[in-house]
Design an enzyme around this catalytic site. Structure first.
Site, PDB file in Angstrom:
ATOM      1  N   HIS A 189     -49.223  -3.915  47.520  1.00 24.72           N
ATOM      2  CA  HIS A 189     -49.394  -3.722  46.073  1.00 24.72           C
ATOM      3  C   HIS A 189     -50.291  -2.509  45.916  1.00 24.72           C
ATOM      4  O   HIS A 189     -51.475  -2.576  46.210  1.00 24.72           O
ATOM      5  CB  HIS A 189     -50.035  -4.975  45.448  1.00 24.72           C
ATOM      6  CG  HIS A 189     -50.448  -4.777  44.024  1.00 24.72           C
ATOM      7  ND1 HIS A 189     -49.563  -4.848  42.980  1.00 24.72           N
ATOM      8  CD2 HIS A 189     -51.648  -4.482  43.472  1.00 24.72           C
ATOM      9  CE1 HIS A 189     -50.204  -4.614  41.840  1.00 24.72           C
ATOM     10  NE2 HIS A 189     -51.472  -4.385  42.116  1.00 24.72           N
ATOM     11  N   GLY A 225     -47.375  -4.228  39.718  1.00 22.97           N
ATOM     12  CA  GLY A 225     -47.526  -2.826  39.358  1.00 22.97           C
ATOM     13  C   GLY A 225     -46.467  -2.282  38.418  1.00 22.97           C
ATOM     14  O   GLY A 225     -46.585  -1.146  37.965  1.00 22.97           O
ATOM     15  N   GLU A 266     -44.142  -9.404  42.465  1.00 22.09           N
ATOM     16  CA  GLU A 266     -45.370 -10.083  42.026  1.00 22.09           C
ATOM     17  C   GLU A 266     -45.940  -9.472  40.746  1.00 22.09           C
ATOM     18  O   GLU A 266     -47.063  -8.966  40.724  1.00 22.09           O
ATOM     19  CB  GLU A 266     -46.385  -9.962  43.162  1.00 22.09           C
ATOM     20  CG  GLU A 266     -47.553 -10.894  43.088  1.00 22.09           C
ATOM     21  CD  GLU A 266     -48.373 -10.751  44.357  1.00 22.09           C
ATOM     22  OE1 GLU A 266     -48.336 -11.675  45.168  1.00 22.09           O
ATOM     23  OE2 GLU A 266     -49.027  -9.692  44.547  1.00 22.09           O
ATOM     24  N   PRO A 267     -45.160  -9.493  39.690  1.00 22.51           N
ATOM     25  CA  PRO A 267     -45.615  -8.818  38.462  1.00 22.51           C
ATOM     26  C   PRO A 267     -46.630  -9.633  37.684  1.00 22.51           C
ATOM     27  O   PRO A 267     -46.599 -10.865  37.686  1.00 22.51           O
ATOM     28  CB  PRO A 267     -44.321  -8.709  37.646  1.00 22.51           C
ATOM     29  CG  PRO A 267     -43.540  -9.921  38.057  1.00 22.51           C
ATOM     30  CD  PRO A 267     -43.880 -10.181  39.503  1.00 22.51           C
ATOM     31  N   GLY A 268     -47.543  -8.939  37.030  1.00 19.35           N
ATOM     32  CA  GLY A 268     -48.433  -9.581  36.074  1.00 19.35           C
ATOM     33  C   GLY A 268     -48.079  -9.038  34.701  1.00 19.35           C
ATOM     34  O   GLY A 268     -47.380  -9.658  33.903  1.00 19.35           O
ATOM     35  N   ARG A 269     -48.504  -7.785  34.497  1.00 17.68           N
ATOM     36  CA  ARG A 269     -48.300  -7.104  33.214  1.00 17.68           C
ATOM     37  C   ARG A 269     -46.848  -7.176  32.716  1.00 17.68           C
ATOM     38  O   ARG A 269     -46.598  -7.398  31.539  1.00 17.68           O
ATOM     39  CB  ARG A 269     -48.666  -5.635  33.435  1.00 17.68           C
ATOM     40  CG  ARG A 269     -48.648  -4.760  32.230  1.00 17.68           C
ATOM     41  CD  ARG A 269     -48.869  -3.297  32.663  1.00 17.68           C
ATOM     42  NE  ARG A 269     -49.890  -3.152  33.663  1.00 17.68           N
ATOM     43  CZ  ARG A 269     -51.187  -3.020  33.411  1.00 17.68           C
ATOM     44  NH1 ARG A 269     -51.601  -2.990  32.176  1.00 17.68           N
ATOM     45  NH2 ARG A 269     -52.058  -2.898  34.397  1.00 17.68           N
ATOM     46  N   ARG A 305     -59.643  -3.671  27.748  1.00 19.73           N
ATOM     47  CA  ARG A 305     -58.889  -2.573  28.363  1.00 19.73           C
ATOM     48  C   ARG A 305     -59.256  -1.189  27.796  1.00 19.73           C
ATOM     49  O   ARG A 305     -59.398  -0.232  28.568  1.00 19.73           O
ATOM     50  CB  ARG A 305     -57.384  -2.821  28.258  1.00 19.73           C
ATOM     51  CG  ARG A 305     -56.943  -4.133  28.937  1.00 19.73           C
ATOM     52  CD  ARG A 305     -55.429  -4.262  29.082  1.00 19.73           C
ATOM     53  NE  ARG A 305     -54.935  -3.347  30.095  1.00 19.73           N
ATOM     54  CZ  ARG A 305     -54.257  -2.266  29.833  1.00 19.73           C
ATOM     55  NH1 ARG A 305     -53.951  -1.958  28.591  1.00 19.73           N
ATOM     56  NH2 ARG A 305     -53.867  -1.487  30.814  1.00 19.73           N
ATOM     57  N   CYS A 338     -72.717  -4.974  19.395  1.00 25.49           N
ATOM     58  CA  CYS A 338     -73.837  -4.053  19.275  1.00 25.49           C
ATOM     59  C   CYS A 338     -73.824  -3.133  20.482  1.00 25.49           C
ATOM     60  O   CYS A 338     -74.670  -3.232  21.370  1.00 25.49           O
ATOM     61  CB  CYS A 338     -75.128  -4.847  19.184  1.00 25.49           C
ATOM     62  SG  CYS A 338     -76.486  -3.813  18.738  1.00 25.49           S
ATOM     63  N   TYR A 374     -54.022  -8.940  30.796  1.00 28.70           N
ATOM     64  CA  TYR A 374     -55.411  -8.512  30.974  1.00 28.70           C
ATOM     65  C   TYR A 374     -56.121  -8.409  29.619  1.00 28.70           C
ATOM     66  O   TYR A 374     -56.942  -7.522  29.403  1.00 28.70           O
ATOM     67  CB  TYR A 374     -55.472  -7.183  31.753  1.00 28.70           C
ATOM     68  CG  TYR A 374     -54.677  -7.251  33.039  1.00 28.70           C
ATOM     69  CD1 TYR A 374     -55.125  -8.028  34.094  1.00 28.70           C
ATOM     70  CD2 TYR A 374     -53.445  -6.605  33.180  1.00 28.70           C
ATOM     71  CE1 TYR A 374     -54.387  -8.142  35.267  1.00 28.70           C
ATOM     72  CE2 TYR A 374     -52.699  -6.711  34.351  1.00 28.70           C
ATOM     73  CZ  TYR A 374     -53.179  -7.482  35.391  1.00 28.70           C
ATOM     74  OH  TYR A 374     -52.446  -7.598  36.529  1.00 28.70           O
TER      75      TYR A 374
END
Ligand code: LLP
Length: 417
Positions: A189, A225, A266-269, A305, A338, A374
């Protein structure tokens, strides 16, 4: 991909209804979008969701029912997966631990529950081998190059802490052998939010590495990715073309090894980013010299992000009075914290920038889009702000899948002495 400046609904449910019922700031996910992305990846033998992107247990359950398996990077993520109904045995492994270290709790858990491990450091091989000899393991290899949407999401090359350095493969094979661990799979990855050209380079590196390990290899993982469009000018990645590149590698390995090799992704996004929206309310509008600021009730405690990577998220407004004929103006969008960096419109390096958005009034909703990866998972209690609620919309019905934290819950672990 086009994003409009005015948005009235998410998956058929009105934004004001969602905000009135559940409050703001609020994360809202559209199940249909998540499931549509899963379908696009069906050619792979296993779709392993990198749950770090969006780990609410109801989202994990939705994915489990769609035949997706999960990756876990901590004891907490294994725990979540089990709560979401994943079992510990099966093919492909329903839950796989993939990290660069075992903390003591995670090591205990993978041993007790027999969770398969993808080792990202040579020390992990020894630590597992000492307490659980004879197991099958996979290795996460750093092929010596990487790429991500930001330097902070590049996970390859010698500046990265991730994976086993490619030149250490022989040493790691010896370590495994010493403990009777069998290397049955390889994983690479190289970074998050990268592009087709960089991802394609990994195929060759994987093939070379697999040939060095030899015929004990039964699975190869292309890692995650996969990029998703955040800007209207971003194109979608060609999944068929990407699969084809990997499938060719897999087929050549099968021929050499004379047995089947399973191909994982193995995707996340890719599975969750576009499905998620952060609904916030505009609570102040002010000018600072030539700049106009919209200040929201959501900040980097809800979506980190932009402050971390200068990440761009599309934004839209839901005018509370229903009047959509608002002129566009250039504004800066910030949160309640703040801290000067609490700005959603910024570039990497912290440079504040302006965004064209409809003229707004206090009480209008501002929706930060493509926030399903994320987003909520990187939320914090900074400034003693509660973690936001989460809602999943499925078949036209909105269900609360995480209620907003209460002020007492923020203090729950603290001890007054
Ligand atoms: N597999 C491994 C071993 C990973 O470390 C990651 C992401 C993935 C898969 C999933 O990558 P994806 O398909 O989502 O690109 N917080 C950053 C991203 C950090 C990624 C960490 N690892 C962001 O908001 O862009």
């Amino acid at each position: 991909m086009t994003f409009s400046n005015v948005r009235r609904e998410i998956a058929g449910i009105s934004i004001s209804e969602l905000a009135n019922q559940f409050g703001t700031p609020l994360y809202v996910y559209d199940a249909a979008t998540i499931l549509a992305r899963v379908e696009e990846l069906r050619q792979f033998d296993a779709i392993r969701f990198a749950q770090k992107a969006c780990s609410n247990i109801s989202i994990l359950k939705l994915l489990r029912k769609a035949g997706v398996v999960v990756d876990a990077v901590s004891a907490g993520e294994i725990h979540r997966a089990l709560k979401a109904g994943f079992t510990t045995t099966g093919e492909p492994a329903p839950v796989q631990y993939c990290a660069d270290i075992f903390d003591r709790q995670a090591l205990q858990m993978v041993v007790d529950l027999n969770i398969p491990v993808n080792c990202g450091s040579p020390d992990m091989i020894d630590q597992l081998g000492e307490v659980a000899p004879g197991r099958n393991i996979t290795l996460r290899i750093n092929p010596g190059f990487g790429h991500g949407h930001s330097q902070k999401t590049n996970t390859g090359g010698e500046q990265s802490k991730h994976g086993i350095w490619h030149e250490d493969l022989a040493d790691c094979m010896q370590r495994a052998e010493r403990h009777g661990l069998k290397i049955t799979g390889l994983h690479m990855h190289i970074g998050s939010g990268t592009d087709f050209e960089h991802l394609a380079q990994v195929c060759k590196a994987m093939e070379n590495t697999a040939l060095k390990v030899g015929s004990s290899i039964q699975t190869i993982s292309a890692g995650g990715g996969l990029p998703t469009p955040y800007r209207s000018s971003d194109n979608r990645i060609d999944i068929d073309c990407y699969f084809k590149l990997w499938d060719e590698v897999r087929q050549r390995l099968q021929e050499t090894f004379q047995h089947p090799v399973s191909l994982e992704i193995e995707p996340g996004r890719y599975l969750s980013a576009e499905a998620g929206f952060l609904i916030s309310e505009i609570r102040a509008i002010k000018t600072m010299g030539s700049n106009t600021f919209y200040l929201l009730d959501a900040g980097f405690n809800n979506l980190a992000r932009p402050i971390l990577y200068g990440a761009y998220h599309p934004m839209s407004i839901m005018p509370r009075d229903g009047n959509e004929n608002r002129p566009l103006q250039e504004v800066i969008v910030g949160g309640p914290l703040c801290e000067s960096g609490d700005i959603f419109t910024q570039e990497e390096g912290g440079f504040v920038c302006r965004r064209q958005l409809p003229a707004a009034q206090i009480g209008d909703y501002l929706i930060i889009e493509c926030a399903g990866a994320y987003g909520s998972v990187m939320g914090s209690n900074y400034n003693s702000k509660p973690l936001a609620g989460e809602v999943l919309i499925r078949d036209g019905k909105a269900s609360l899948i995480r209620r907003t934290q209460t002020l007492d819950e923020i203090l729950a672990q603290e001890v007054l002495i």
